[in-house]
Design an enzyme around this catalytic site. Structure first.
Site, mmCIF file in Angstrom:
data_model
loop_
_atom_site.group_PDB
_atom_site.id
_atom_site.type_symbol
_atom_site.label_atom_id
_atom_site.label_comp_id
_atom_site.label_asym_id
_atom_site.label_seq_id
_atom_site.Cartn_x
_atom_site.Cartn_y
_atom_site.Cartn_z
ATOM 1 N N TYR A 201 0.807 -1.242 0.089
ATOM 2 C CA TYR A 201 -0.012 0.015 0.024
ATOM 3 C C TYR A 201 0.733 1.322 -0.005
ATOM 4 C CZ TYR A 201 0.686 -0.539 5.116
ATOM 5 O OH TYR A 201 1.042 -1.070 6.246
ATOM 6 N N HIS B 175 5.732 -0.683 1.356
ATOM 7 C CA HIS B 175 5.829 0.332 0.387
ATOM 8 C C HIS B 175 6.889 0.196 -0.751
ATOM 9 C CE1 HIS B 175 3.712 2.184 3.731
ATOM 10 N NE2 HIS B 175 4.595 2.447 4.122
#
Length: 331
Positions: A257, A307
Site C-alpha cells: 500500500y 511500500h
C-alpha cells in the site's frame, strides 16, 4: 429558401457547440480540452475556472499521462455522504491490516461522525482562489536547507507522522495547517491544526473515537497513544476509496500500500492549485533518514516490501518533470 434554412441551422449548431465548449472549459472538463487546440483558441480568450494561479495542476490538456490518472471527482476526504464503500474497496481496505474480529464498519462510522464533523470539508484559502500548498516530508535532506520561510509562505502546510518543527524552524518552517497520521504514528497537535487520519482498518476509526473521548484503546497491532490532543472540529478522515484509487491508478499496484508521504502528496495534488514538495527522497549523499535523527540508516521502510519507495519517488519526480509540482531537494 433551403439554403437560408441550411445556413441558419449551421450557425445554430456552431453557437451551441462553442457555448457548450466554453461552459465545459470553465469547469475544466478534460474530455473537451482538445477542442481548444482544434479551434486554435488562446487561453486569454477563455474563462479560467476557479483557479487564479499562473499555472494550475488542473491544466491537464498538455499531458495525456496526467489526464489518464487524475480524477478530480474522487473525494479525498470522508464525510457522512461518501462513507459507504463499495464491496471491492471495503474488501481491499480491510485486507491492508487484517483484523481477526473487526467491528461493524457502519456502526463505527456513525459513532465517528457523532464525535467529529460529518459534512464535506474543503481547504479554503480565501478569495484569491489560488490554493498554494507545501507538502513537507521527513527526509534528512531538509537539514541546512533554509526552506523554513518558503514552506511557511503557502496557504496550507501539510506534515506527517512524528515530524517535529520545534528547533528546526529555519529548515522546515513553524506552521502546520494539516498533519497526516495513523494511530501508530500519532502525536499531539495545536488547536489550529487539522488532524488528517489515514485509516488502514476499522479499528483505526475506533481508535480515533477513543483517543478524542474515553481513551480506552491503547493497543492496535502496536501500543498507541490512548488520548490525543487535537481540535475535534478540525479532524478529517482520508477516504478509503481515495486510498485505493491512489494505489490502483498512481502506483499501479506497486508495494502493499502507499506510504504516508505519497498519500499526503496525492491529497495535496487533488485539493491544491499549486504544490511545493519538500523533504522527499535521499540527501545528496544518498542517505534515507529523518531530518531530526542522526541515524543515516533509518529509512529502512524502502526495504520492507510494504511500500515501494523507489516507485513512489519516481512518480514524484515525474510529476515534477511535468511541472505539476515543484520539488525542492534540499541539501
Amino acid at each position: 429558401m433551403w439554403r437560408k434554412k441550411s445556413r441558419a441551422f449551421t450557425v445554430l449548431v456552431c453557437v451551441i457547440t462553442v457555448t457548450t465548449f466554453l461552459f465545459s472549459y470553465t469547469y475544466r472538463d478534460p474530455s473537451l480540452y482538445f477542442f481548444k487546440f482544434a479551434l486554435g483558441l488562446s487561453d486569454d480568450l477563455l474563462p479560467k475556472g476557479t483557479c487564479a494561479c499562473s499555472r494550475c495542476i488542473t491544466d491537464m490538456e498538455e499531458d495525456p499521462w496526467f489526464m489518464e490518472r487524475f480524477n478530480q471527482s474522487m473525494p479525498p476526504l470522508m464525510s457522512r455522504k461518501n462513507s459507504v464503500l463499495s464491496e471491492d474497496t471495503f474488501r481491499w481496505w480491510q485486507w491492508l491490516q487484517s483484523e481477526r474480529h473487526p467491528a461493524n464498519y457502519s456502526d463505527v462510522v456513525q459513532r465517528l461522525f457523532e464525535v467529529i464533523p460529518g459534512e464535506e470539508q474543503y481547504m479554503d484559502s480565501g478569495p484569491s482562489r489560488c490554493r498554494t500548498c507545501s507538502v513537507v516530508g521527513n527526509s534528512g535532506n531538509l537539514k541546512g536547507s533554509n526552506y523554513g520561510h518558503l514552506i511557511d509562505s503557502s496557504d496550507f502546510i501539510i506534515r506527517m507522522n512524528q515530524a517535529p518543527t520545534l528547533g528546526f524552524e529555519t529548515d522546515v518552517g513553524s506552521k502546520t495547517t494539516h498533519h497526516v497520521m495513523y494511530p501508530e504514528s500519532a502525536k499531539n497537535l495545536q488547536n489550529t491544526t487539522s488532524l488528517v487520519l489515514i485509516p488502514f482498518k476499522t479499528l483505526d476509526l475506533q481508535w480515533l473515537i477513543s483517543a478524542l473521548t474515553t481513551g480506552t484503546i491503547k493497543h492496535t497491532y502496536l501500543p498507541v497513544m490512548s488520548r490525543i490532543k487535537a481540535n475535534k472540529d478540525k479532524v478529517l478522515i482520508y477516504n478509503p476509496a481515495f486510498f485505493k484509487y491512489v494505489y490502483d491508478t498512481w502506483l499501479e499496484g506497486h508495494g502493499r500500500y502507499p506510504s504516508t508521504g505519497f498519500l499526503a502528496l496525492m491529497l495535496a495534488i487533488h485539493i491544491c492549485d499549486e504544490v511545493k514538495v519538500f523533504g522527499y527522497g535521499a540527501d545528496q549523499k544518498g542517505n534515507w533518514h529523518h531530518y531530526w535523527e542522526n541515524n543515516l540508516l533509518s529509512g529502512a521502510f524502502r526495504h520492507t516490501g510494504v511500500h515501494d519507495g523507489d516507485y513512489e519517488y519516481n512518480v514524484t519526480l515525474l510529476l515534477a518533470d511535468k511541472q505539476k509540482i515543484k520539488m525542492f531537494k534540499g541539501s
